[in-house]
Design a protein around this motif. Sequence first.
Motif, short mmCIF file in Angstrom:
data_model
loop_
_atom_site.label_atom_id
_atom_site.label_comp_id
_atom_site.label_asym_id
_atom_site.label_seq_id
_atom_site.Cartn_x
_atom_site.Cartn_y
_atom_site.Cartn_z
N THR A 83 34.84 20.99 60.12
CA THR A 83 34.21 22.18 60.71
C THR A 83 34.47 22.28 62.21
OG1 THR A 83 32.12 21.07 61.20
CG2 THR A 83 32.40 21.98 58.98
N SER A 97 23.87 27.48 48.00
CA SER A 97 23.19 27.97 49.20
C SER A 97 23.92 27.54 50.47
CB SER A 97 21.75 27.48 49.23
OG SER A 97 21.71 26.06 49.16
N ASN A 98 24.44 26.32 50.49
CA ASN A 98 25.18 25.82 51.65
C ASN A 98 26.58 26.43 51.71
OD1 ASN A 98 23.09 24.13 52.50
ND2 ASN A 98 23.72 22.51 51.10
N ASN A 100 27.41 29.46 50.90
CA ASN A 100 27.32 30.81 51.45
C ASN A 100 27.31 30.82 52.97
OD1 ASN A 100 27.30 32.07 48.96
ND2 ASN A 100 25.06 32.01 48.77
N LYS A 101 26.81 29.73 53.58
CA LYS A 101 26.81 29.63 55.04
C LYS A 101 28.20 29.32 55.57
CE LYS A 101 22.03 27.94 55.12
NZ LYS A 101 21.14 26.79 55.41
N ILE A 102 29.01 28.64 54.76
CA ILE A 102 30.35 28.24 55.19
C ILE A 102 31.38 29.34 54.95
CG2 ILE A 102 32.26 26.69 54.55
CD1 ILE A 102 30.23 24.46 54.37
N SER A 105 32.16 32.04 57.84
CA SER A 105 32.03 31.46 59.18
C SER A 105 33.01 30.32 59.42
CB SER A 105 30.59 30.97 59.39
OG SER A 105 30.27 29.97 58.43
N GLU A 106 33.19 29.43 58.44
CA GLU A 106 34.09 28.29 58.59
C GLU A 106 35.41 28.49 57.84
OE1 GLU A 106 33.90 25.69 60.44
OE2 GLU A 106 31.80 25.55 61.06
N LEU A 134 25.49 38.94 59.42
CA LEU A 134 25.05 37.82 58.59
C LEU A 134 25.33 36.47 59.23
CD1 LEU A 134 23.98 36.83 55.82
CD2 LEU A 134 26.34 36.87 55.01
N HIS A 135 26.54 36.32 59.80
CA HIS A 135 26.94 35.00 60.31
C HIS A 135 26.76 34.83 61.82
CE1 HIS A 135 28.56 33.51 56.54
NE2 HIS A 135 29.18 34.66 56.35
N HIS A 137 24.52 36.91 63.65
CA HIS A 137 23.16 37.36 63.98
C HIS A 137 23.14 38.34 65.16
CE1 HIS A 137 22.01 34.22 61.21
NE2 HIS A 137 22.64 33.32 61.95
N CYS A 186 34.45 36.33 62.02
CA CYS A 186 33.52 35.27 62.44
C CYS A 186 34.24 34.00 62.88
CB CYS A 186 32.54 34.96 61.31
SG CYS A 186 31.49 36.36 60.90
#
Length: 618
Positions: A83, A97-98, A100-102, A105-106, A134-135, A137, A186
């Motif tokens: 990352t 859930s994790n 969706n954050k990556i 963005s990553e 979303l990523h 903010h 992002c």
Amino acid sequence: MNIISTSKKKNVLEVKNLGISLLNKNNDLIKIIHNISFNTYLNEVLAIIGESGSGKSVTSLSIMRLIEFYGGKIINGNIFLYTKKNKKIDLTKLKLSNLNKIRGSEISMVFQDPFSSLNPLFKIGEQITEVIQLHQHKSYSNSLNEAKKLLDLVQIPNINNIINYYPYQLSGGMLQRICIAIAISCYPTILIADEPTTALDTILQKELLKLIKDIKKERNMGVIFITHNLGLINLIADQVIIMYKGKIVENSSVFNILQNPKHKYTQYLLKNYPKFILNKNKKFFYTIKYSSLYNKYVSDKTIIKKKIPLLKIKNIITRFNIKNNFFNKISHQIYAVERVSFHLYKGETLSIIGESGCGKSTIIKSIFNLVDSQIKLFLLNNKTINLYNPKDLLYIKKNIQCIFQNSYTSLNPKKNIGYSIMEPLLVHNVLLTHNQLIKRVKYLLKCVGLKSNFINRYPKECSGGQRQRICIARALAIQPQIIIADESFSSLDIIIQSKIFNLILELQNNFNISFIIISHDITMIKRISHRIAIMYLGEIIEIGPSKSIFENPQHDYTKRLIFSIFNMHVKNNEYSNILEYSNNFKKKNIFPIGTILPKKNFIKVGIDHYVIQRSNNI
């Protein structure tokens, strides 16, 4: 196997012994990716090459952990992501859930089909700002400003209007660039581009590859570039992976792959890629050397030239309204197609070439009355056609069939192949019994080189090349006189593409069908065309015999289009003066409502070869 030295490179993605299986009809797992391993490094482009069905896209979907949604499963191996904060994460172990954050963005992805990647119910601006909000903010206004900058970065014109458009209002090439804008919004560590250039012409392909390289350097990321076009990798890739039947058969630098391939399959791919040879003794003379895969060539013997052509269209005008002010009043119009005229003889192939958004597909929509347009004269079989007469429209559809760009969305996923091919016969009330219909469908499948057992399959059970053949079979069902192929072959690899083109030429010889081919792929067009029309900003600017267009192009834009063809054997910058030839073109066809453009005349420059009279507008 040649492995590149990695001592000074920073790893951003590491795939180790990855194995993937897919569920079949009986819910049994069938292994399709066999223990592959590779690395992607910061500020480098890794290209993955292979024919249709080799596992390229499955690999990319697995990295994004989207393969589970396609009935797939990662059965062994690891996918390590490094990352922005230098954390090493195993993507195969993460919860949804994790993930969706990556995602976004990553690690981000540009999918092959922009039409299905974008939500048809939301405007372009909303879809870009959603990802940024979303990523990152950010507020909506700041996100919208960022979205406009991204659209400018990917060279989208008229941004203030485009953000309020829906996906269906834009061309495939523009949608693909919008998907790239969303993907890089992002600042991801890894960008995966799955066949991002298939919907683009050669000029935009070159610009897009330069854009990806610039973004890679500016935003400090690694890129995985998936393609079937070997001609592109010399312009973008640092390292190349060759995939075949779910395995990596060769992994080396782009130089080694192109100049010294080791594996027989790599050698086979390179041997069968068309080669462009520029004769420097003649200023504008290209010869194309095709491989033995292309065993059929276009023949003038198929053309039946009578005093009256099979199809004659004069002065198509199609314009789209733009609402610019608070009161939603129409202030400007896009002149999508402006006074386009052409004719087609029986047994002839006319190809229409041009960049994304030039109006090629809009011509086809105008012919089928899918968009509001004006046509001064429309003759089919010497019969005057009125597009607003239902009987005339039915007559057009019976005699002119279309093969669309996206074979997957062209077929009803809930209907089997047999019904899809049979449907035109039912719509046009061809009086056949059920057994006769089945017999006709099997015959059509045989004509396009498919077995009769395909009759019970569904579209999702067929490869891209097979679906394209099915669409050709459906177009042949009611024995039309003309078949229009709208960017139908750009997504196919060189091997399947050669089979489809051989099939088209065979069908033309057997049934004397006329073809109108809409394409941006000049590589293949020369081989299957009798005549070529070049389009730019809604106008045909040059038209003539295929050989004459290639050997003696007259318009500056035609020259630029032809010499933008990629040649993997050309050394870097060897012909840069030609590739950048005549780069100063007008970039818009938007005018205040009521604007009357001056009529342009054509000048004859050879036998059946015409070029539009030059003006300050182009």
